[in-house]
Design a protein around this motif. Structure first.
Motif, PDB file in Angstrom:
ATOM      1  N   ARG A  56       0.836  -1.213   0.000  1.00  0.00           N
ATOM      2  CA  ARG A  56       0.000   0.000   0.000  1.00  0.00           C
ATOM      3  C   ARG A  56       0.865   1.256   0.000  1.00  0.00           C
ATOM      4  O   ARG A  56       0.492   2.275  -0.549  1.00  0.00           O
ATOM      5  N   GLN A  57       2.017   1.165   0.640  1.00  0.00           N
ATOM      6  CA  GLN A  57       2.942   2.294   0.701  1.00  0.00           C
ATOM      7  C   GLN A  57       3.815   2.376  -0.537  1.00  0.00           C
ATOM      8  O   GLN A  57       4.111   3.459  -1.022  1.00  0.00           O
ATOM      9  N   ASN A  58       4.267   1.202  -1.003  1.00  0.00           N
ATOM     10  CA  ASN A  58       5.149   1.155  -2.163  1.00  0.00           C
ATOM     11  C   ASN A  58       4.907  -0.165  -2.883  1.00  0.00           C
ATOM     12  O   ASN A  58       5.346  -1.220  -2.411  1.00  0.00           O
ATOM     13  N   GLY A  59       4.214  -0.104  -3.997  1.00  0.00           N
ATOM     14  CA  GLY A  59       3.868  -1.305  -4.747  1.00  0.00           C
ATOM     15  C   GLY A  59       5.063  -2.126  -5.167  1.00  0.00           C
ATOM     16  O   GLY A  59       4.979  -3.349  -5.302  1.00  0.00           O
ATOM     17  N   LYS A  81      -1.878  -0.747  -8.186  1.00  0.00           N
ATOM     18  CA  LYS A  81      -2.604   0.526  -8.066  1.00  0.00           C
ATOM     19  C   LYS A  81      -1.741   1.583  -7.398  1.00  0.00           C
ATOM     20  O   LYS A  81      -1.903   2.771  -7.639  1.00  0.00           O
ATOM     21  N   GLN A  82      -0.801   1.145  -6.573  1.00  0.00           N
ATOM     22  CA  GLN A  82       0.109   2.088  -5.920  1.00  0.00           C
ATOM     23  C   GLN A  82       1.279   2.421  -6.847  1.00  0.00           C
ATOM     24  O   GLN A  82       1.723   3.554  -6.914  1.00  0.00           O
ATOM     25  N   ASN A  83       1.780   1.405  -7.557  1.00  0.00           N
ATOM     26  CA  ASN A  83       2.900   1.595  -8.480  1.00  0.00           C
ATOM     27  C   ASN A  83       2.717   0.600  -9.624  1.00  0.00           C
ATOM     28  O   ASN A  83       2.944  -0.600  -9.452  1.00  0.00           O
ATOM     29  N   GLN A 104      -2.102   3.507 -13.556  1.00  0.00           N
ATOM     30  CA  GLN A 104      -1.215   4.149 -12.591  1.00  0.00           C
ATOM     31  C   GLN A 104       0.066   4.635 -13.258  1.00  0.00           C
ATOM     32  O   GLN A 104       0.580   5.692 -12.934  1.00  0.00           O
ATOM     33  N   VAL A 137      -3.479  -4.370  -5.215  1.00  0.00           N
ATOM     34  CA  VAL A 137      -3.093  -3.240  -4.350  1.00  0.00           C
ATOM     35  C   VAL A 137      -1.738  -2.691  -4.792  1.00  0.00           C
ATOM     36  O   VAL A 137      -1.548  -1.473  -4.884  1.00  0.00           O
TER      37      VAL A 137
END
Length: 125
Positions: free
Chosen positions: A65-68, A90-92, A116, A87
Motif C-alpha cells: 500500500r505504501q510502495n507497490g 494501483k500504488q505503483n 497508474q 493493491v
C-alpha cells in the motif's frame, strides 16, 4: 468493520442511530502484530523480513500500500495473489513486473497497472 487484532465475529445492533454494526475481532500472534505495525510504517522492513512475514498477506498488503514495488519481496504465493497484486499495481504500476505470468496476462490487473503508470504495459505478459 473494526479489526482489532482471527477467530471471533460478533454481530449485533447498536450505535447512536439505532442501526446495526458488525464487530470483528482478529487474534494475532504477537510477532505478526508487531510486524504488521512496523511494516505499516516502514515498508522497507519487508526486504529483510523472515520468510513467514513475506508470506503473510496482511503484512505484505500493508507494505505494498505504501510502495507497490515492495511486491518483489513477497512470497511466490502472494505474487500470485490477485488481491495483493491489485493493491501493489494501483500504488505503483511497475509492480506488475513482479507478479506471476498469469496475473501479468490478466486484463484487469494490467489495466490497473497502466492506469497508474502508462509504462507498466512493458511488463504485461
Amino acid at each position: 468493520i473494526l479489526r482489532a487484532g482471527l477467530t471471533t465475529t460478533t454481530t449485533g445492533t447498536g450505535g447512536s442511530g439505532g442501526g446495526g454494526f458488525d464487530l470483528s475481532l482478529v487474534r494475532r500472534i504477537p510477532e505478526q502484530a508487531e510486524w504488521l505495525a512496523e511494516v505499516a510504517v516502514d515498508w522497507k522492513l519487508l526486504r529483510k523480513a523472515p520468510g513467514w512475514v513475506k508470506g503473510d498477506a496482511e503484512i505484505v498488503t500493508a507494505a505494498v500500500r505504501q510502495n507497490g514495488y515492495t511486491l518483489q519481496f513477497a512470497s511466490d504465493d502472494l505474487r500470485a495473489d490477485r488481491g495483493v497484486v491489485s493493491v501493489a499495481v494501483k500504488q505503483n504500476g511497475r509492480a506488475l513486473w513482479f507478479a506471476t505470468d498469469e496475473l501479468r496476462a490478466d486484463r484487469d490487473i494490467v489495466w490497473s497497472a497502466v492506469q497508474q503508470n502508462v509504462r507498466a504495459w512493458r511488463f504485461a505478459a
